[in-house]
Write an enzyme that holds these catalytic residues in place. Structure first.
Site, PDB file in Angstrom:
ATOM      1  N   GLU A  23      41.387  -5.122 -11.541  1.00 31.09           N
ATOM      2  CA  GLU A  23      40.204  -5.489 -12.216  1.00 31.09           C
ATOM      3  C   GLU A  23      39.337  -4.341 -12.657  1.00 31.09           C
ATOM      4  O   GLU A  23      39.128  -3.470 -11.808  1.00 31.09           O
ATOM      5  CB  GLU A  23      39.205  -6.515 -11.373  1.00 31.09           C
ATOM      6  CG  GLU A  23      37.936  -7.073 -12.260  1.00 31.09           C
ATOM      7  CD  GLU A  23      37.058  -7.929 -11.585  1.00 31.09           C
ATOM      8  OE1 GLU A  23      36.623  -9.011 -12.016  1.00 31.09           O
ATOM      9  OE2 GLU A  23      36.563  -7.448 -10.530  1.00 31.09           O
TER      10      GLU A  23
ATOM     11  N   GLU B  78      46.019  -4.484  -3.384  1.00 28.44           N
ATOM     12  CA  GLU B  78      45.670  -3.156  -2.706  1.00 28.44           C
ATOM     13  C   GLU B  78      44.148  -3.126  -2.345  1.00 28.44           C
ATOM     14  O   GLU B  78      43.362  -4.071  -3.063  1.00 28.44           O
ATOM     15  CB  GLU B  78      46.007  -1.858  -3.681  1.00 28.44           C
ATOM     16  CG  GLU B  78      47.564  -1.989  -3.968  1.00 28.44           C
ATOM     17  CD  GLU B  78      48.016  -0.654  -4.964  1.00 28.44           C
ATOM     18  OE1 GLU B  78      47.430   0.319  -4.865  1.00 28.44           O
ATOM     19  OE2 GLU B  78      49.024  -0.868  -5.663  1.00 28.44           O
ATOM     20  N   TYR B  79      43.826  -2.258  -1.838  1.00 31.11           N
ATOM     21  CA  TYR B  79      42.195  -2.132  -1.321  1.00 31.11           C
ATOM     22  C   TYR B  79      41.728  -3.377  -0.613  1.00 31.11           C
ATOM     23  O   TYR B  79      40.752  -3.787  -0.990  1.00 31.11           O
ATOM     24  CB  TYR B  79      41.494  -1.836  -2.418  1.00 31.11           C
ATOM     25  CG  TYR B  79      41.593  -0.372  -3.037  1.00 31.11           C
ATOM     26  CD1 TYR B  79      41.344   0.851  -2.300  1.00 31.11           C
ATOM     27  CD2 TYR B  79      42.125  -0.109  -4.297  1.00 31.11           C
ATOM     28  CE1 TYR B  79      41.574   2.062  -2.575  1.00 31.11           C
ATOM     29  CE2 TYR B  79      42.568   1.085  -4.791  1.00 31.11           C
ATOM     30  CZ  TYR B  79      42.231   2.224  -3.905  1.00 31.11           C
ATOM     31  OH  TYR B  79      42.483   3.604  -4.284  1.00 31.11           O
TER      32      TYR B  79
ATOM     33  N   GLU C 251      52.743   9.506  -5.235  1.00 29.83           N
ATOM     34  CA  GLU C 251      51.198   9.755  -5.671  1.00 29.83           C
ATOM     35  C   GLU C 251      50.582  10.780  -4.673  1.00 29.83           C
ATOM     36  O   GLU C 251      49.515  10.640  -4.183  1.00 29.83           O
ATOM     37  CB  GLU C 251      50.387   8.856  -5.708  1.00 29.83           C
ATOM     38  CG  GLU C 251      50.704   7.947  -7.093  1.00 29.83           C
ATOM     39  CD  GLU C 251      50.199   8.709  -8.344  1.00 29.83           C
ATOM     40  OE1 GLU C 251      48.948   8.675  -8.503  1.00 29.83           O
ATOM     41  OE2 GLU C 251      51.059   9.757  -8.840  1.00 29.83           O
TER      42      GLU C 251
ATOM     43  N   TRP D 131      58.340   3.397 -10.680  1.00 32.06           N
ATOM     44  CA  TRP D 131      56.945   3.435 -11.349  1.00 32.06           C
ATOM     45  C   TRP D 131      57.111   4.696 -12.313  1.00 32.06           C
ATOM     46  O   TRP D 131      56.977   5.906 -12.037  1.00 32.06           O
ATOM     47  CB  TRP D 131      55.705   3.454 -10.417  1.00 32.06           C
ATOM     48  CG  TRP D 131      54.505   3.555 -11.214  1.00 32.06           C
ATOM     49  CD1 TRP D 131      53.682   4.528 -11.799  1.00 32.06           C
ATOM     50  CD2 TRP D 131      53.944   2.114 -11.760  1.00 32.06           C
ATOM     51  NE1 TRP D 131      52.666   3.931 -12.660  1.00 32.06           N
ATOM     52  CE2 TRP D 131      52.639   2.628 -12.511  1.00 32.06           C
ATOM     53  CE3 TRP D 131      54.131   0.842 -11.672  1.00 32.06           C
ATOM     54  CZ2 TRP D 131      51.756   1.818 -12.995  1.00 32.06           C
ATOM     55  CZ3 TRP D 131      53.317   0.044 -12.194  1.00 32.06           C
ATOM     56  CH2 TRP D 131      52.138   0.413 -12.975  1.00 32.06           C
TER      57      TRP D 131
ATOM     58  N   MET E 238      55.452   2.372  -1.658  1.00 32.51           N
ATOM     59  CA  MET E 238      55.087   3.112  -2.700  1.00 32.51           C
ATOM     60  C   MET E 238      55.014   4.684  -2.421  1.00 32.51           C
ATOM     61  O   MET E 238      53.832   5.269  -2.051  1.00 32.51           O
ATOM     62  CB  MET E 238      53.764   2.496  -3.556  1.00 32.51           C
ATOM     63  CG  MET E 238      53.849   1.315  -3.889  1.00 32.51           C
ATOM     64  SD  MET E 238      52.367   0.577  -4.668  1.00 32.51           S
ATOM     65  CE  MET E 238      51.103   0.188  -3.252  1.00 32.51           C
ATOM     66  N   THR E 239      56.324   5.100  -2.188  1.00 34.63           N
ATOM     67  CA  THR E 239      56.491   6.619  -1.742  1.00 34.63           C
ATOM     68  C   THR E 239      56.002   7.696  -2.871  1.00 34.63           C
ATOM     69  O   THR E 239      57.116   8.171  -3.265  1.00 34.63           O
ATOM     70  CB  THR E 239      57.564   6.606  -0.829  1.00 34.63           C
ATOM     71  OG1 THR E 239      58.715   5.922  -1.742  1.00 34.63           O
ATOM     72  CG2 THR E 239      57.721   6.119   0.582  1.00 34.63           C
TER      73      THR E 239
END
Length: 427
Positions: free
Chosen positions: A172, A215-216, A281, A404, A278-279
């Site tokens: 969001e 996430e978060y 960043e 990604w 998510m390996t």
């Protein structure tokens, strides 16, 4: 397949002569043209022939060296050519190259492009994909979801026998919302409404799998998240639908931080069909310059993950992009723009920069000065770095990889992927 690192004075024509391949083969494998300028340190894929290939022995070649070139063992070469002694080969001798068996793997790719541009991307990458994940259905506090126009890319996916995978997020206003996650995970009425809406959309649109990318999540909602996943699986699995999650890259169960604490690796490994880790960043747009997915950091995550998630349920995340940082890096300053691997090499050629390779992280990088005299550093991916990642996938016997994201040109990736694996199709 071989990977040649460009040295000063190299040319594509000389490579074609040295390795016995055509210029057209070099262009196709690397996404190059006759106008492409080579860069010192650049990785160039040298394709080799496929099934039923033959090789004429040259002076100084050994059976071991020939096997290395084609990715087959000395024993396989001896059996295919009825040799009793590996030393009994000679210049001019024609050898049959046996087909090396490729492991079967699953491949997912996310896409944010959903219109005609998205269809074009699916048409390009479709042969190499098991799943396509349009990003994303944004969950609302009342259990509804913001609709997206995903029908065109779903149709294109089916044309290439790619299974569409619905993605739901708590995204969001440009970030992930802890508040939305908390509401959905703790209000049973909202949660029931959301699950019904998910099932309805999957049936209507023809989705075959679901990917939950929350996430978060507040750490206190960890068990509530696990319970939500169980309810999803109990609803969707009887309908023949797969359920997966996307999780942050953790190196221990006790790792602290909002990104990590509510992502319970062991529970996800038990509950869902597979987990996308998510390996990537480590190097990120707002952080200090470094490789986006350094292999030494990726391995730390996998070494923990395989202790609590069955390897056959793990999809290793891979980036299709890099970043261009302006130096000196200043925390809170200008964020680094994304750069595609193809554009990164072209930029190195433009500014006459030699590409370096970080052995620890298995990642290419280079420095250059722009027209205003500002120094930059670019970290990106190339054929060598993705080959290193595919070697890990095979060594750990993982389910596959997840990209990604589509839309960042990286032709070499698809060549290397196809050389390493047979892509599993579920459609």
């Amino acid at each position: 397949m071989q990977i040649h690192t460009v040295k000063r004075g190299d040319s594509l024509w000389e490579m074609s002569q040295q390795y016995g391949v055509t210029l057209e083969q070099l262009y196709a494998a690397n996404g190059l043209t006759a106008q492409s300028q080579l860069v010192v340190g650049q990785a160039v894929i040298i394709p080799t022939s496929g099934a039923g290939a033959t090789h004429v022995v040259r002076a100084g070649e050994s059976l071991w060296k020939i096997g290395q070139r084609y990715g087959v063992t000395i024993q396989a070469l001896m059996e295919a050519n009825r040799l009793t002694n590996p030393a009994l080969i000679y210049p001019g001798m024609t050898l049959t190259i046996p087909v090396a068996a490729k492991p079967v793997t699953e491949v997912n790719a996310y896409t944010e492009r959903l219109g005609p541009g998205g269809v074009e991307l699916v048409n390009e990458a479709g042969p190499y994909l098991t799943y396509l994940s349009p990003f994303s259905y944004r969950v609302q506090p009342n259990g509804s979801m913001q609709p997206i126009d995903d029908s065109p890319v779903i149709g294109a996916a089916y044309e290439h026998r790619v299974a569409p995978m619905m993605v739901i997020t708590n995204f969001e206003n440009g970030t992930f919302s802890p508040e939305i996650a908390h509401t959905v995970l703790t209000d049973s009425g909202v949660q029931a409404s959301l699950i019904n809406n998910i099932a309805a959309v999957m049936k209507e649109k023809g989705y075959l799998a679901l990917n939950v990318d929350f996430e978060y999540i507040p750490p206190a909602d960890r068990e509530a998240y696990n319970g939500f996943l169980e309810r999803l699986v109990n609803t969707l699995r009887p309908l023949g639908l797969l359920v997966s999650t996307a999780v942050a890259p953790k190196i221990s169960a006790e790792q602290t931080g909002t990104l990590y604490e509510a992502h319970d690796y062991a529970a996800h490994g038990r509950i869902v069909d597979f987990v996308v880790i998510m390996t990537y960043e480590w190097g990120w747009s707002g952080g200090p310059p470094r490789a986006v997915a350094p292999i030494n950091e990726v391995v730390k995550v996998l070494n923990y993950a395989i202790t609590v998630i069955p390897p056959e349920k793990i999809m290793m995340g891979m980036p299709l992009y890099g970043y261009d940082w302006t130096l000196p890096y200043v925390q809170g300053g200008r964020w680094a723009p994304t750069v595609s691997p193809k554009a990164a090499v072209e930029r190195a050629a433009q500014f006459n920069a030699a590409i370096q390779y970080d052995e620890e992280g298995q990642s290419p990088y280079y420095n250059y000065y722009d027209q205003e005299g500002r120094e930059h550093v670019v970290w990106f991916e190339d054929a060598r770095s993705v080959q290193a990642k595919f070697d890990i996938v095979k060594a750990y016997k993982l389910r596959g990889v997840s990209y990604w994201k589509l839309g960042v040109p990286f032709p070499q990736n698809w060549t290397v992927l196809n050389e390493n694996f047979t892509i599993k199709k579920l459609v």
